[in-house]
Design a protein around this motif. Structure first.
Motif, short mmCIF file in Angstrom:
data_model
loop_
_atom_site.label_atom_id
_atom_site.label_comp_id
_atom_site.label_asym_id
_atom_site.label_seq_id
_atom_site.Cartn_x
_atom_site.Cartn_y
_atom_site.Cartn_z
N GLY A 112 0.81 -1.21 0.00
CA GLY A 112 0.00 0.00 0.00
C GLY A 112 0.84 1.26 0.00
O GLY A 112 0.58 2.21 -0.76
N SER A 113 1.90 1.28 0.83
CA SER A 113 2.77 2.46 0.89
C SER A 113 3.50 2.65 -0.45
O SER A 113 3.68 3.78 -0.92
CB SER A 113 3.79 2.30 2.02
OG SER A 113 3.13 2.24 3.28
N GLY A 114 3.94 1.52 -1.07
CA GLY A 114 4.61 1.62 -2.36
C GLY A 114 3.70 2.16 -3.44
O GLY A 114 4.12 3.00 -4.26
N LEU A 115 2.44 1.72 -3.46
CA LEU A 115 1.49 2.23 -4.46
C LEU A 115 1.21 3.70 -4.26
O LEU A 115 1.08 4.46 -5.24
CB LEU A 115 0.19 1.42 -4.39
CG LEU A 115 0.27 -0.03 -4.89
CD1 LEU A 115 -1.04 -0.75 -4.63
CD2 LEU A 115 0.61 -0.05 -6.39
N ILE A 116 1.12 4.13 -3.02
CA ILE A 116 0.90 5.56 -2.75
C ILE A 116 2.08 6.37 -3.27
O ILE A 116 1.91 7.46 -3.86
CB ILE A 116 0.69 5.79 -1.23
CG1 ILE A 116 -0.66 5.22 -0.81
CG2 ILE A 116 0.78 7.27 -0.89
CD1 ILE A 116 -0.88 5.23 0.70
N ALA A 117 3.33 5.87 -3.05
CA ALA A 117 4.51 6.58 -3.56
C ALA A 117 4.48 6.67 -5.08
O ALA A 117 4.81 7.72 -5.66
CB ALA A 117 5.77 5.85 -3.08
N ILE A 130 10.68 3.50 -3.31
CA ILE A 130 9.91 3.64 -4.56
C ILE A 130 9.76 5.10 -4.94
O ILE A 130 9.85 5.48 -6.12
CB ILE A 130 8.53 2.96 -4.41
CG1 ILE A 130 8.73 1.44 -4.28
CG2 ILE A 130 7.63 3.29 -5.58
CD1 ILE A 130 7.47 0.68 -4.00
N TYR A 131 9.56 5.98 -3.94
CA TYR A 131 9.40 7.40 -4.22
C TYR A 131 10.68 7.97 -4.85
O TYR A 131 10.63 8.69 -5.85
CB TYR A 131 9.06 8.16 -2.95
CG TYR A 131 8.59 9.58 -3.21
CD1 TYR A 131 7.24 9.88 -3.27
CD2 TYR A 131 9.51 10.61 -3.44
CE1 TYR A 131 6.80 11.18 -3.52
CE2 TYR A 131 9.08 11.90 -3.70
CZ TYR A 131 7.74 12.17 -3.74
OH TYR A 131 7.31 13.44 -4.01
N PHE A 132 11.83 7.63 -4.24
CA PHE A 132 13.07 8.20 -4.75
C PHE A 132 13.39 7.66 -6.14
O PHE A 132 13.80 8.41 -7.04
CB PHE A 132 14.22 7.91 -3.79
CG PHE A 132 15.53 8.47 -4.25
CD1 PHE A 132 15.79 9.83 -4.14
CD2 PHE A 132 16.48 7.65 -4.84
CE1 PHE A 132 16.98 10.37 -4.58
CE2 PHE A 132 17.68 8.19 -5.28
CZ PHE A 132 17.94 9.54 -5.16
N LEU A 133 13.24 6.35 -6.34
CA LEU A 133 13.49 5.79 -7.67
C LEU A 133 12.54 6.39 -8.69
O LEU A 133 12.95 6.71 -9.83
CB LEU A 133 13.33 4.27 -7.62
CG LEU A 133 14.41 3.50 -6.85
CD1 LEU A 133 14.08 2.01 -6.83
CD2 LEU A 133 15.78 3.73 -7.46
N ILE A 178 10.49 -0.85 8.12
CA ILE A 178 11.07 -1.46 6.92
C ILE A 178 10.00 -1.63 5.85
O ILE A 178 10.21 -1.31 4.66
CB ILE A 178 11.72 -2.81 7.27
CG1 ILE A 178 12.99 -2.58 8.09
CG2 ILE A 178 12.05 -3.60 6.00
CD1 ILE A 178 13.62 -3.84 8.60
N MET A 179 8.82 -2.12 6.23
CA MET A 179 7.77 -2.40 5.26
C MET A 179 7.04 -1.13 4.81
O MET A 179 6.67 -1.00 3.64
CB MET A 179 6.76 -3.40 5.85
CG MET A 179 7.37 -4.75 6.20
SD MET A 179 8.22 -5.53 4.80
CE MET A 179 6.87 -5.74 3.67
N ASP A 180 6.82 -0.21 5.73
CA ASP A 180 6.04 0.99 5.42
C ASP A 180 6.94 2.10 4.89
O ASP A 180 6.90 2.47 3.72
CB ASP A 180 5.30 1.44 6.68
CG ASP A 180 4.43 2.67 6.43
OD1 ASP A 180 4.13 2.96 5.26
OD2 ASP A 180 4.04 3.32 7.41
N VAL A 181 7.81 2.63 5.75
CA VAL A 181 8.68 3.74 5.37
C VAL A 181 9.69 3.31 4.32
O VAL A 181 9.93 4.02 3.34
CB VAL A 181 9.41 4.29 6.62
CG1 VAL A 181 10.36 5.42 6.23
CG2 VAL A 181 8.39 4.76 7.65
N GLY A 182 10.28 2.12 4.51
CA GLY A 182 11.29 1.66 3.57
C GLY A 182 10.77 1.55 2.15
O GLY A 182 11.40 2.04 1.20
N SER A 183 9.62 0.91 1.98
CA SER A 183 9.07 0.74 0.63
C SER A 183 8.65 2.08 0.04
O SER A 183 8.88 2.35 -1.15
CB SER A 183 7.88 -0.22 0.67
OG SER A 183 6.83 0.31 1.46
#
Length: 621
Positions: free
Chosen positions: A45-50, A168-171, A159-164
């Motif tokens: 979910g966090s990755g999709l938001i990013a 993903i946001y930076f990339l 790791i799962m929330d902030v890390g992802s």
């Protein structure tokens, strides 16, 4: 909806507790297994938001170019479909993603995840050997249990929330900037390298400081609890100043770790501000230069500069999140030292419940050393001891302090494992039966019987939770406790059997506490009874009344009694005299007096019915 998400993780799994691994990531994974699917969902979910947030920046740049190049009269006709799609993403998809991730985060994980860890770790600690708790502050163990549970949650969730999200946001930002012009990605890449170097320098140091801080915090808490638990001793010896000094040592150690942490935080903050302003300035300057050269459109500048500003705002948050991650890693490492320890005394594979029928006890050539791992030169507390107690026999243990009396009792209860030999009950080796069933078959009244900070009723019924009111009343009468229990009360207004007795029973006198302990054992009605200075806390009048009750309690049971006041055990069927871990005399009271040996000398030296304090043996007893 809230309740559905709250029920996704079982906070109280009933699977047998297992020893957690000592490695950091295996330890975190061990306690994350039941929550892992929801941690993964949080990361997705966090990755999709990013991804969507980066897409919105790209769409914003395209929109600016379209506004500049599309005539007003045909704008909606040409761009209406794309704007509608982005509106749906912004107004429907993003809120739904935020809803799901928020529910998973707050309803499923924040409460249930650490509670599950506390439950599993507490069950493991409850089954640790007695020696484990003798080597540590109770408050320190409790503090480590609580803070480790929260730290494991934070490590896994960050790791799962902030890390992802950050990755993903930076990339995505790099790809988006490079898609306009590869040179626009260079400031982001340089910033990432500088940011990574700062993280590499600061964050591990913060982790080490955090580990030291977690240890100092638990030590400080242990000191507080130790002082409060023993407040009567502090008052009696008028040592408030000494306690303040002792406490300040612990607090100074903790404060030192805080100062070290804040110094690193200041260095981090100053350096981060420098690289952030450099990023914004370089992206804006490079974007304007490329625009003036006609290399990129104005939309590219509109993409790159907001991305830089967004990363500028995110940088402090990211740094603090990573710092918090490593702080929590330090806390987890500190907790591993207390939680990931094997049990010194474990049930044998395939151990069966003890079947205690007659209560026959045998010690066959038993040798035991405290700290036997130090080697065979460690002095033996019991040396090649052989003892046979017949079913229903009442035996008194006699000997100077350190002779091995209490050790013999502790070995029968299997608080420690013997070095060699064998102990059996009704022919069953106690090392091959479950510890719970072994101790369920033995009732114990000790010199210092502590009570749980619960009601009188709960304390008496602790050995038989299903006891009826009449059975509890009978146990009270047997222990001569029915006279004072109705008058008890506590600060919450509870009275009688419902009154709470305070930590370790401190609200009761020593005699009252002992009588409640005797009532508890009477209600348990185990086939084997151990009396370790059972009446030492009673005055003579109450002791005389209790002795007659103990006679009733001992009927039909195999009894082992220890008393420094020899008159209280002189009537036992047999007396065993221990000296330096060996049986040196045995027989009835009259027989031992006639032998004129150690027992006779101890009897003669008694003053007021107590053993003389001379000729103390340094061995542990």
């Amino acid at each position: 909806m809230f309740a559905w998400f709250e029920r996704r993780i079982d906070a109280y799994p009933d699977t047998p507790p297992a020893m957690p691994p000592a490695g950091l990531w295996r330890f975190v994974l061990h306690y994350s297994r039941g929550s892992l699917p929801w941690l993964i969902l949080l990361g997705i979910g966090s990755g999709l938001i990013a991804v969507i947030e980066v897409m919105l920046f790209g769409w914003l740049g395209q929109l600016i170019d379209q506004l500049a190049s599309t005539p007003r009269e045909v704008f909606w006709q040409e761009q209406g479909g794309r704007i509608t799609i982005m509106a749906v993403v912004l107004l429907v998809v993003m809120p739904l993603l935020n809803l799901v991730t928020s529910m998973v985060l707050h309803q499923s994980l924040m409460g249930n995840f650490p509670q599950r860890i506390r439950w599993q770790a507490h069950r493991w600690l409850l089954r640790q050997s007695v020696g484990y708790f003798q080597d540590e502050f109770a408050g320190r163990i409790a503090q480590r249990l609580m803070q480790t549970a929260l730290a494991v949650r934070e490590v896994a969730m960050k790791i799962m929330d902030v890390g992802s999200y950050v990755l993903i946001y930076f990339l995505g930002a790099m790809v988006l900037a490079a898609s306009q012009d590869w040179r626009l990605a260079l400031p982001f890449l340089a910033w990432a390298l500088a940011y990574g170097a700062l993280l590499w320098h600061i964050v591990p140091r913060l982790g080490r400081v955090a580990q030291a801080q977690a240890d100092a915090r638990s030590d400080m808490t242990g000191r507080v609890v130790d002082s409060y638990t023993n407040i009567a001793t502090v008052k009696l010896f008028s040592h408030s100043d000494r306690e303040e000094s002792w406490m300040r040592q612990g607090m100074d150690r903790f404060l030192g770790t805080v100062h070290a942490q804040m110094r690193l935080s200041s260095i981090q903050d100053i350096a981060l501000n420098l690289i952030n302003v450099w990023l914004v300035a370089s992206v804006a300057g490079l974007g304007l230069w490329l625009w003036t050269q006609g290399t990129v459109a104005v939309g590219a500048v509109a993409i790159a500069v907001p991305l830089a500003l967004r990363l500028n705002n995110m940088a402090h948050w990211i740094m603090w999140e990573f710092a918090a991650l490593f702080e929590n890693i330090g806390t987890v490492r500190d907790g591993i030292g207390s939680l990931a320890l094997p049990r010194e005394v474990r049930d044998a594979p395939g151990a069966r419940p003890l079947e205690a029928r007659a209560g026959e006890i045998r010690f066959d050539a038993v040798t035991f050393r405290y700290g036997a791992k130090a080697g065979p030169r460690q002095m033996a507390v019991l040396e090649d001891l052989t003892l046979h107690l017949r079913p229903g026999e009442r035996v008194g243990l006699v000997g100077r302090s350190g002779a091995g009396k209490s050790t013999l009792i502790n070995l029968l209860l299997r608080f420690h494992d013997i070095d060699s030999g064998r102990i059996t009950i009704d022919g069953q080796d106690i090392a091959q039966v479950t510890q719970d069933s072994l101790r369920a078959a033995i009732g114990v009244v000790t010199q210092d019987s502590s009570l749980l900070h619960r009601s009188v009723r709960e304390n008496i019924a602790y050995g038989r939770p299903d006891a009826s009111a009449d059975q509890i009343a009978d146990a009270l009468r047997m222990a001569e406790a029915e006279g004072f229990v109705p008058d008890l009360s506590d600060s919450a207004g509870r009275r009688g059997l419902d009154a709470h007795v305070g930590e370790r029973g401190v609200k009761l006198s020593g005699g009252q506490r002992q009588r409640i302990a005797i009532a508890r054992v009477a209600l348990k009605d185990a086939p084997i009874l151990i009396l370790d200075e059972a009446t030492s806390a009673l005055d003579s009048e109450v002791e005389a009344a209790i002795q007659s009750r103990l006679e009733v309690l001992m009927q039909g049971k195999t009894v082992i009694a220890i008393a420094h006041r020899l008159s209280t055990i002189a009537a036992m069927d047999r007396l065993i005299v221990l000296d330096r871990g060996r049986i040196v005399e045995e027989g009835s009271h009259a027989q031992l007096l006639a032998q004129g040996g150690i027992y006779a000398r101890l009897w003669q030296r008694q003053s007021g019915g107590f053993l003389a304090a001379d000729d103390q043996d340094p061995a542990q007893g």
